[in-house]
Design a protein around this motif. Structure first.
Motif, PDB file in Angstrom:
ATOM      1  N   VAL A 162       0.818  -1.223   0.000  1.00 29.67           N
ATOM      2  CA  VAL A 162       0.000   0.000   0.000  1.00 29.67           C
ATOM      3  C   VAL A 162       0.846   1.264   0.000  1.00 29.67           C
ATOM      4  O   VAL A 162       0.374   2.323  -0.449  1.00 29.67           O
ATOM      5  CB  VAL A 162      -0.994   0.021   1.181  1.00 29.67           C
ATOM      6  N   THR A 163       2.071   1.201   0.505  1.00 29.56           N
ATOM      7  CA  THR A 163       2.988   2.342   0.438  1.00 29.56           C
ATOM      8  C   THR A 163       4.398   1.809   0.220  1.00 29.56           C
ATOM      9  O   THR A 163       4.700   0.661   0.568  1.00 29.56           O
ATOM     10  CB  THR A 163       2.956   3.201   1.718  1.00 29.56           C
ATOM     11  N   TYR A 164       5.263   2.659  -0.320  1.00 27.88           N
ATOM     12  CA  TYR A 164       6.603   2.205  -0.713  1.00 27.88           C
ATOM     13  C   TYR A 164       7.583   3.376  -0.658  1.00 27.88           C
ATOM     14  O   TYR A 164       7.206   4.521  -0.910  1.00 27.88           O
ATOM     15  CB  TYR A 164       6.553   1.653  -2.142  1.00 27.88           C
ATOM     16  N   TYR A 165       8.848   3.052  -0.298  1.00 30.78           N
ATOM     17  CA  TYR A 165       9.900   4.065  -0.481  1.00 30.78           C
ATOM     18  C   TYR A 165      11.237   3.384  -0.709  1.00 30.78           C
ATOM     19  O   TYR A 165      11.443   2.239  -0.305  1.00 30.78           O
ATOM     20  CB  TYR A 165       9.922   5.063   0.650  1.00 30.78           C
ATOM     21  N   PRO A 166      12.154   4.088  -1.392  1.00 34.36           N
ATOM     22  CA  PRO A 166      13.435   3.463  -1.709  1.00 34.36           C
ATOM     23  C   PRO A 166      14.342   3.330  -0.494  1.00 34.36           C
ATOM     24  O   PRO A 166      15.278   2.536  -0.518  1.00 34.36           O
ATOM     25  CB  PRO A 166      14.035   4.401  -2.764  1.00 34.36           C
ATOM     26  N   SER A 167      14.122   4.119   0.533  1.00 38.64           N
ATOM     27  CA  SER A 167      14.794   4.022   1.823  1.00 38.64           C
ATOM     28  C   SER A 167      16.222   4.559   1.789  1.00 38.64           C
ATOM     29  O   SER A 167      16.446   5.752   1.861  1.00 38.64           O
ATOM     30  CB  SER A 167      14.735   2.587   2.350  1.00 38.64           C
ATOM     31  N   GLY A 168      17.252   3.711   1.652  1.00 39.43           N
ATOM     32  CA  GLY A 168      18.634   4.149   1.762  1.00 39.43           C
ATOM     33  C   GLY A 168      19.564   3.012   1.350  1.00 39.43           C
ATOM     34  O   GLY A 168      19.145   2.141   0.583  1.00 39.43           O
ATOM     35  N   PRO A 169      20.808   3.009   1.824  1.00 36.95           N
ATOM     36  CA  PRO A 169      21.375   3.827   2.895  1.00 36.95           C
ATOM     37  C   PRO A 169      21.957   5.147   2.398  1.00 36.95           C
ATOM     38  O   PRO A 169      22.547   5.226   1.329  1.00 36.95           O
ATOM     39  CB  PRO A 169      22.495   2.937   3.443  1.00 36.95           C
ATOM     40  N   LEU A 170      21.779   6.176   3.209  1.00 40.64           N
ATOM     41  CA  LEU A 170      22.351   7.493   2.960  1.00 40.64           C
ATOM     42  C   LEU A 170      23.140   7.920   4.196  1.00 40.64           C
ATOM     43  O   LEU A 170      22.955   7.339   5.279  1.00 40.64           O
ATOM     44  CB  LEU A 170      21.244   8.511   2.686  1.00 40.64           C
ATOM     45  N   ILE A 171      23.988   8.922   4.035  1.00 37.40           N
ATOM     46  CA  ILE A 171      24.621   9.541   5.191  1.00 37.40           C
ATOM     47  C   ILE A 171      24.059  10.943   5.349  1.00 37.40           C
ATOM     48  O   ILE A 171      23.612  11.565   4.384  1.00 37.40           O
ATOM     49  CB  ILE A 171      26.155   9.588   5.077  1.00 37.40           C
ATOM     50  N   ASN A 295      29.797   6.000  -3.240  1.00 37.05           N
ATOM     51  CA  ASN A 295      30.058   5.396  -4.550  1.00 37.05           C
ATOM     52  C   ASN A 295      29.659   3.923  -4.558  1.00 37.05           C
ATOM     53  O   ASN A 295      29.986   3.177  -3.631  1.00 37.05           O
ATOM     54  CB  ASN A 295      31.540   5.522  -4.907  1.00 37.05           C
ATOM     55  N   GLY A 296      28.954   3.520  -5.611  1.00 37.63           N
ATOM     56  CA  GLY A 296      28.486   2.143  -5.707  1.00 37.63           C
ATOM     57  C   GLY A 296      27.179   1.882  -4.996  1.00 37.63           C
ATOM     58  O   GLY A 296      26.746   0.733  -4.849  1.00 37.63           O
ATOM     59  N   PHE A 297      26.512   2.959  -4.616  1.00 36.41           N
ATOM     60  CA  PHE A 297      25.287   2.902  -3.820  1.00 36.41           C
ATOM     61  C   PHE A 297      24.146   2.207  -4.550  1.00 36.41           C
ATOM     62  O   PHE A 297      23.881   2.461  -5.721  1.00 36.41           O
ATOM     63  CB  PHE A 297      24.940   4.357  -3.477  1.00 36.41           C
ATOM     64  N   HIS A 298      23.469   1.274  -3.838  1.00 36.91           N
ATOM     65  CA  HIS A 298      22.214   0.666  -4.264  1.00 36.91           C
ATOM     66  C   HIS A 298      21.162   0.997  -3.210  1.00 36.91           C
ATOM     67  O   HIS A 298      21.427   0.907  -2.012  1.00 36.91           O
ATOM     68  CB  HIS A 298      22.319  -0.861  -4.358  1.00 36.91           C
ATOM     69  N   TRP A 299      19.961   1.355  -3.647  1.00 34.20           N
ATOM     70  CA  TRP A 299      18.857   1.503  -2.702  1.00 34.20           C
ATOM     71  C   TRP A 299      18.455   0.133  -2.155  1.00 34.20           C
ATOM     72  O   TRP A 299      18.329  -0.835  -2.897  1.00 34.20           O
ATOM     73  CB  TRP A 299      17.630   2.100  -3.387  1.00 34.20           C
ATOM     74  N   VAL A 300      18.220   0.054  -0.848  1.00 34.72           N
ATOM     75  CA  VAL A 300      17.587  -1.111  -0.235  1.00 34.72           C
ATOM     76  C   VAL A 300      16.172  -0.677   0.134  1.00 34.72           C
ATOM     77  O   VAL A 300      15.975   0.157   1.018  1.00 34.72           O
ATOM     78  CB  VAL A 300      18.353  -1.602   1.001  1.00 34.72           C
ATOM     79  N   THR A 301      15.192  -1.197  -0.564  1.00 34.26           N
ATOM     80  CA  THR A 301      13.841  -0.644  -0.525  1.00 34.26           C
ATOM     81  C   THR A 301      13.043  -1.131   0.681  1.00 34.26           C
ATOM     82  O   THR A 301      13.433  -2.069   1.386  1.00 34.26           O
ATOM     83  CB  THR A 301      13.094  -0.989  -1.820  1.00 34.26           C
ATOM     84  N   ASP A 302      11.884  -0.500   0.889  1.00 35.86           N
ATOM     85  CA  ASP A 302      11.007  -0.865   2.004  1.00 35.86           C
ATOM     86  C   ASP A 302       9.569  -0.592   1.587  1.00 35.86           C
ATOM     87  O   ASP A 302       9.307   0.195   0.673  1.00 35.86           O
ATOM     88  CB  ASP A 302      11.373  -0.061   3.240  1.00 35.86           C
ATOM     89  N   ALA A 303       8.627  -1.240   2.256  1.00 40.93           N
ATOM     90  CA  ALA A 303       7.206  -1.079   1.926  1.00 40.93           C
ATOM     91  C   ALA A 303       6.354  -1.403   3.137  1.00 40.93           C
ATOM     92  O   ALA A 303       6.814  -2.020   4.103  1.00 40.93           O
ATOM     93  CB  ALA A 303       6.828  -1.994   0.756  1.00 40.93           C
ATOM     94  N   HIS A 304       5.101  -0.977   3.076  1.00 45.06           N
ATOM     95  CA  HIS A 304       4.070  -1.377   4.036  1.00 45.06           C
ATOM     96  C   HIS A 304       3.019  -2.206   3.305  1.00 45.06           C
ATOM     97  O   HIS A 304       2.708  -1.936   2.133  1.00 45.06           O
ATOM     98  CB  HIS A 304       3.390  -0.160   4.662  1.00 45.06           C
ATOM     99  N   TYR A 305       2.447  -3.157   4.018  1.00 36.49           N
ATOM    100  CA  TYR A 305       1.493  -4.089   3.425  1.00 36.49           C
ATOM    101  C   TYR A 305       0.183  -4.111   4.208  1.00 36.49           C
ATOM    102  O   TYR A 305       0.155  -3.881   5.414  1.00 36.49           O
ATOM    103  CB  TYR A 305       2.058  -5.511   3.436  1.00 36.49           C
ATOM    104  N   ALA A 306      -0.888  -4.433   3.482  1.00 41.01           N
ATOM    105  CA  ALA A 306      -2.169  -4.771   4.096  1.00 41.01           C
ATOM    106  C   ALA A 306      -2.330  -6.281   4.056  1.00 41.01           C
ATOM    107  O   ALA A 306      -2.190  -6.886   2.986  1.00 41.01           O
ATOM    108  CB  ALA A 306      -3.314  -4.102   3.336  1.00 41.01           C
ATOM    109  N   VAL A 307      -2.588  -6.882   5.202  1.00 35.59           N
ATOM    110  CA  VAL A 307      -2.798  -8.330   5.271  1.00 35.59           C
ATOM    111  C   VAL A 307      -4.066  -8.613   6.068  1.00 35.59           C
ATOM    112  O   VAL A 307      -4.464  -7.830   6.936  1.00 35.59           O
ATOM    113  CB  VAL A 307      -1.597  -9.066   5.904  1.00 35.59           C
ATOM    114  N   VAL A 308      -4.681  -9.737   5.754  1.00 29.61           N
ATOM    115  CA  VAL A 308      -5.941 -10.129   6.385  1.00 29.61           C
ATOM    116  C   VAL A 308      -5.733 -11.440   7.136  1.00 29.61           C
ATOM    117  O   VAL A 308      -5.326 -12.441   6.536  1.00 29.61           O
ATOM    118  CB  VAL A 308      -7.053 -10.306   5.331  1.00 29.61           C
ATOM    119  N   PRO A 309      -5.987 -11.479   8.436  1.00 30.01           N
ATOM    120  CA  PRO A 309      -5.838 -12.734   9.167  1.00 30.01           C
ATOM    121  C   PRO A 309      -6.850 -13.786   8.708  1.00 30.01           C
ATOM    122  O   PRO A 309      -7.982 -13.453   8.322  1.00 30.01           O
ATOM    123  CB  PRO A 309      -6.119 -12.326  10.617  1.00 30.01           C
TER     124      PRO A 309
END
Length: 408
Positions: A162-171, A295-309
């Motif tokens: 439901v939501t997403y962002y590239p996150s980091g790592p950054l300094i 230098n050589g930076f890759h985004w490590v992504t993150d997200a939020h989810y909707a789940v139903v028990p």
């Protein structure tokens, strides 16, 4: 409305505990007392009468999505008559849901969670499969951004991004304290050696930026297998061990690193897009703070989810699918910009900040960074480690790198 950083970042705390729980508890379906879930494809298009939904947030996600949910309820009183919201820490999620299922009475209808809670529930068989049976009811999933689509693969059939962002790592640093910031991992290590005690990141098991820094280093250093912390991170573990010589302590929460940056006890900290923008919006870090990538930076992504028990009624599942369909429209996704806490936030394409609410637009205009567009477009996106690998990485870091220096 922005919550405190402590509340909004609760999903980053105790991640290791939750994932370890999921591994120790083992796999398998809930006990026989769990109500039988609706079988594939048999959900009505809408509930027979309006339902009440009980929504549990363990990721700080409501800061991004409550406006989307409330809008739907206001316009569709014949589908959802009322929503109750509750919050918990991520480690509480799996035991809480499993206890309800074992008792044969599921009171939580929809969970908003990060990767950690999602993984714990999948391992223990707690979530009702929604895909692919009901994919046709969620056309917004076809418009996912590439990074969000990759994060969706982690959810398998059980969660909806439901939501997403590239996150980091950054300094992050204050330019008057660090006029020539490091441009590579090697330069960061050299800075730490020349300025002992002034490079800081929080314990990875307790911190989003901390764990993103940990998962991002194998890409920065060219390790053999960035997805295998046990056998593929030789350069990463050597680097962290050397860096540890010049680190006085590791805070147990990301917010402590922000305080250290603001008061000058740290000159460079690990951060992410959201942890860069939101604390400056809230006045907890000076507005003039800057960020950098290595230098050589890759985004490590993150997200939020909707789940139903499992155990949620067919009528409530039908209402949830209609709600999620609404939440994945561009107009609603624009609310995910919030105050930059999960920047950018939208999981679907073609949602510019100009579509966001006025207060979000102001926050991003005043505190966002023009360089983020280029950084997001110009660097590879990587999904996080899976649950087992992440637990192994946390454990090794605690035992062999910085556990003895964690601030209690």
């Amino acid at each position: 409305m922005s919550l405190s950083l402590t509340l909004t970042r609760r999903r980053f705390t105790a991640t290791a505990s939750l994932l370890a729980l999921s591994l120790v508890a083992g796999c398998g379906a809930p006990t026989k007392s769990t109500p039988a879930p609706a079988s594939s494809g048999d959900l009505p298009l809408k509930p027979a009468s309006a339902v009440t939904l009980n929504i549990l947030d363990v990721a700080g996600n409501l800061q991004l999505t409550q406006g989307m949910i409330d809008d739907f309820v206001a316009a569709h009183a014949d589908t959802i008559s009322k929503v109750t919201y509750s919050k918990a820490t991520a480690p509480e999620l799996a035991p809480k849901v499993k206890a309800q299922q074992n008792a044969g009475r599921v009171d939580i209808d929809l969970v908003l969670t990060g990767v950690d809670g999602l993984a714990a529930g999948v391992d223990q068989g707690l979530w009702q499969p929604l895909l692919p049976a009901y994919a046709s009811r969620l056309p917004g999933m076809n418009a996912y951004l590439p990074g969000a689509a990759a994060m969706q693969k982690l959810a398998g059939d059980f969660g909806v991004t439901v939501t997403y962002y590239p996150s980091g790592p950054l300094i992050e640093y204050l330019p008057d304290k660090v006029p020539n910031p490091p441009k590579s991992a090697e330069e960061l290590l050299a800075f730490a050696k020349a300025n002992p005690g002034t490079v800081q990141y929080a314990r990875p098991a307790n911190s989003g930026p901390g764990r993103t820094f940990l998962m991002g280093l194998p890409y920065l250093l060219g390790d053999k297998d960035p997805k295998d912390p046990v056998n593929g991170w030789e350069k990463t573990w050597a680097y962290l061990t050397e860096l540890n010589k010049y680190v006085e302590l590791y805070p147990s929460a990301t917010s402590e690193t922000m305080k250290s940056l603001a008061n000058g006890s740290a000159k460079i900290i690990a951060t992410t897009t959201g942890w860069d923008i939101n604390p400056r919006v809230l006045g907890q870090v000076p507005k003039e703070a800057k960020i950098g990538s290595l230098n050589g930076f890759h985004w490590v992504t993150d997200a939020h989810y909707a789940v139903v028990p499992k155990g949620v009624s067919a009528d409530k599942q039908a209402a949830i699918l209609l709600l999620l369909q609404h939440m994945l429209t561009p107009q609603q996704q624009a609310k995910a910009y919030d105050k930059g806490y999960f920047y950018p936030g939208p999981a679907v394409k073609d949602v510019p900040v100009s579509m966001a609410p006025a207060d979000s637009q102001k926050a991003i205009t005043d505190f966002g960074r023009a360089e983020y567009d280029q950084l997001i477009a110009g660097n590879p996106l990587e999904v996080p480690l899976d649950a087992k690998a992440l637990v192994a990485a946390f454990d090794k870091w605690d035992r062999e790198v910085g556990g003895a220096k964690v601030k209690k």
